[in-house]
Design a protein around this motif. Structure first.
Motif, PDB file in Angstrom:
ATOM      1  N   GLU A 123      24.219  -6.074  -9.863  1.00  0.00           N
ATOM      2  CA  GLU A 123      24.534  -4.642  -9.784  1.00  0.00           C
ATOM      3  C   GLU A 123      25.593  -4.272 -10.816  1.00  0.00           C
ATOM      4  O   GLU A 123      25.512  -3.213 -11.454  1.00  0.00           O
ATOM      5  N   SER A 124      26.574  -5.143 -10.998  1.00  0.00           N
ATOM      6  CA  SER A 124      27.658  -4.866 -11.942  1.00  0.00           C
ATOM      7  C   SER A 124      27.165  -4.867 -13.383  1.00  0.00           C
ATOM      8  O   SER A 124      27.530  -3.989 -14.181  1.00  0.00           O
ATOM      9  N   VAL A 125      26.351  -5.849 -13.729  1.00  0.00           N
ATOM     10  CA  VAL A 125      25.819  -5.941 -15.086  1.00  0.00           C
ATOM     11  C   VAL A 125      24.924  -4.735 -15.396  1.00  0.00           C
ATOM     12  O   VAL A 125      25.016  -4.134 -16.481  1.00  0.00           O
ATOM     13  N   SER A 131      33.128 -13.118 -12.719  1.00  0.00           N
ATOM     14  CA  SER A 131      32.280 -13.097 -11.532  1.00  0.00           C
ATOM     15  C   SER A 131      31.101 -14.047 -11.667  1.00  0.00           C
ATOM     16  O   SER A 131      30.756 -14.771 -10.724  1.00  0.00           O
ATOM     17  N   GLN A 132      30.478 -14.074 -12.826  1.00  0.00           N
ATOM     18  CA  GLN A 132      29.353 -14.975 -13.042  1.00  0.00           C
ATOM     19  C   GLN A 132      29.791 -16.429 -12.939  1.00  0.00           C
ATOM     20  O   GLN A 132      29.103 -17.268 -12.335  1.00  0.00           O
ATOM     21  N   GLU A 157      35.933 -16.571  -0.119  1.00  0.00           N
ATOM     22  CA  GLU A 157      36.961 -15.946  -0.942  1.00  0.00           C
ATOM     23  C   GLU A 157      36.368 -15.458  -2.264  1.00  0.00           C
ATOM     24  O   GLU A 157      36.718 -14.387  -2.769  1.00  0.00           O
ATOM     25  N   MET A 158      35.449 -16.250  -2.810  1.00  0.00           N
ATOM     26  CA  MET A 158      34.831 -15.913  -4.088  1.00  0.00           C
ATOM     27  C   MET A 158      34.055 -14.600  -4.017  1.00  0.00           C
ATOM     28  O   MET A 158      34.180 -13.739  -4.886  1.00  0.00           O
ATOM     29  N   VAL A 159      33.253 -14.419  -2.957  1.00  0.00           N
ATOM     30  CA  VAL A 159      32.432 -13.212  -2.893  1.00  0.00           C
ATOM     31  C   VAL A 159      33.299 -11.963  -2.735  1.00  0.00           C
ATOM     32  O   VAL A 159      32.940 -10.883  -3.212  1.00  0.00           O
ATOM     33  N   SER A 160      34.458 -12.108  -2.107  1.00  0.00           N
ATOM     34  CA  SER A 160      35.368 -10.963  -2.009  1.00  0.00           C
ATOM     35  C   SER A 160      35.920 -10.601  -3.384  1.00  0.00           C
ATOM     36  O   SER A 160      36.059  -9.420  -3.724  1.00  0.00           O
ATOM     37  N   ARG A 161      36.234 -11.610  -4.180  1.00  0.00           N
ATOM     38  CA  ARG A 161      36.727 -11.333  -5.536  1.00  0.00           C
ATOM     39  C   ARG A 161      35.632 -10.697  -6.389  1.00  0.00           C
ATOM     40  O   ARG A 161      35.888  -9.763  -7.167  1.00  0.00           O
ATOM     41  N   VAL A 162      34.421 -11.192  -6.261  1.00  0.00           N
ATOM     42  CA  VAL A 162      33.295 -10.641  -7.021  1.00  0.00           C
ATOM     43  C   VAL A 162      33.044  -9.187  -6.612  1.00  0.00           C
ATOM     44  O   VAL A 162      32.806  -8.322  -7.461  1.00  0.00           O
TER      45      VAL A 162
END
Length: 393
Positions: free
Chosen positions: A271-273, A299-300, A336-341
């Motif tokens: 979605e971001s890209v 994020s990637q 934690e990673m998905v929250s940062r992404v």
């Protein structure tokens, strides 16, 4: 499962999630419910029993297959997976690993077919990530006052107490309830687990909680007001196994949740890209700006790291090499990673990312709870540290 068959399952689920569930996300958010058409289709594909044994009607997926499927399910709103998650995971696995043959035959085929929903009733006020603090009580009554033949032949247990934040409780047919049966032993040894039907007298389900995110996935309080359950409802027919049953189910569940986080992170990156490539600022796509590129790259990279971690942890789980440390590592990092992404996605979208109706805003809210349920990030850190230090104790 045969690799070719599993590849077919994976492809079917991927096409369904992207072709049917994703287009329904706004409807799910608006109605706070999973459409019946999606529920029926999920049942038809075997999703209510993908992790349950084949002899009981499930697909019998290994952990390595489970996480690959979870990554596909995680691509869409988490509520879709949550609809059948407890059947396969923390609730269903208690019956698989600890239930008597009779309990398995009674419940697992119904769970696998989507004919019944099971909820994992562990959390209560003051007892969340630490099951040893459970205060709900189950007192044995040898005589029993129930009119059922089961109670007359084996006595009953009287349950009193309350649970909170119980996923799928408003829809549950059976609750996997953890209760204290012995207060005279160490806290973790005095807990037992029961299969409690929601229609019993004394069992009351509260209204669905109003939550920050994950519309369509419902949690509620559960109350036991001297509810009488037959002794045959005691999982495994043995008292004192509740703590082990909870820990075992949660360990597998944590690895599954880590994979869901990976799937969601992949969707958010997409979605971001897409937005960065299409949105313009000053007459050119914002994807030309290096600071936006940095957000996408971070994020990637984290998505890829999480995916690799989950796949390796699942391989070790299946081999028996590591069934405790790696799942906690994966759950901690990926949640934690998905929250940062998700946070970076809102930043990439700018003001649009703060607006309702934009996927980035919804996923930002949806992702937050992954750091809390099935063991908070703080609990995962304690588990990891204890495992590392065991060699010196």
């Amino acid at each position: 499962m045969d690799p070719n068959v599993f590849d077919d399952v994976l492809r079917t689920v991927r096409d369904f999630v992207r072709g049917e569930v994703v287009p329904a996300e706004d409807e799910i958010e608006r109605t706070d419910a999973i459409p019946q058409r999606l529920r029926e289709a999920a049942a038809g594909m075997g999703l209510f029993g993908f992790a349950l044994p084949e002899e009981h009607g499930g697909l019998g997926l290994s952990m390595s297959e489970d996480v690959r499927l979870a990554m596909e399910l995680g691509y869409a709103v988490p509520a879709f997976r949550s609809m059948f998650g407890t059947n396969n995971g923390i609730a269903g696995q208690v019956i698989v690993k600890y239930g008597t043959e009779e309990q398995q035959k009674r419940w697992l085929p119904r769970l696998a077919a989507g004919e019944a929903i099971a909820s994992f009733a562990l959390t209560e006020d003051g007892a969340g990530s630490d099951p040893s603090s459970v205060k709900t009580k189950a007192v044995r009554d040898e005589g029993g006052t129930s009119r059922s033949s089961e109670a007359e032949s084996g006595g009953e247990y009287v349950l009193s107490g309350a649970k909170r934040f119980i996923t799928n409780a408003p829809h549950a047919d059976v609750l996997v309830v953890f209760a204290r049966t012995d207060s005279n032993v160490e806290a973790h040894k005095g807990i037992s687990v029961f299969l409690v039907e929601t229609g019993l007298d004394g069992v009351r389900i509260g209204p669905p909680n109003a939550k920050m995110g994950q519309a369509g996935a419902h949690t509620a309080e559960v109350f036991f007001d001297d509810a009488r359950v037959p002794a045959s409802a005691l999982v495994g027919g043995e008292e004192g196994t509740g703590f082990s049953a909870a820990m075992s189910s949660l360990t597998r569940g944590r690895l599954h949740i880590a994979a869901i986080c990976v799937g969601l992170a992949g969707r958010i990156v997409e979605e971001s890209v897409r937005f960065a490539a299409q949105a313009e600022q000053g007459g050119e796509p914002i994807s030309r700006f290096q600071l936006v590129q940095a957000l996408l790259a971070e994020s990637q990279a984290e998505y890829y790291a999480g995916r690799s971690m989950v796949l390796e942890a699942a391989r070790e789980y299946d081999s028996g090499a590591d069934t405790r440390l790696a799942p906690s590592c994966a759950k901690l990092f990926c949640s934690e990673m998905v929250s940062r992404v998700a946070d970076r996605a809102v930043q990439v979208h700018g003001g649009s990312g703060y607006m309702r109706g934009v996927p980035a805003e919804r996923f930002y809210r949806d992702a937050r709870v992954f750091r809390i349920y099935e063991g908070t990030s703080e609990i995962q850190k304690l588990i990891i540290a204890k495992q590392l230090l065991r060699q010196f104790s």
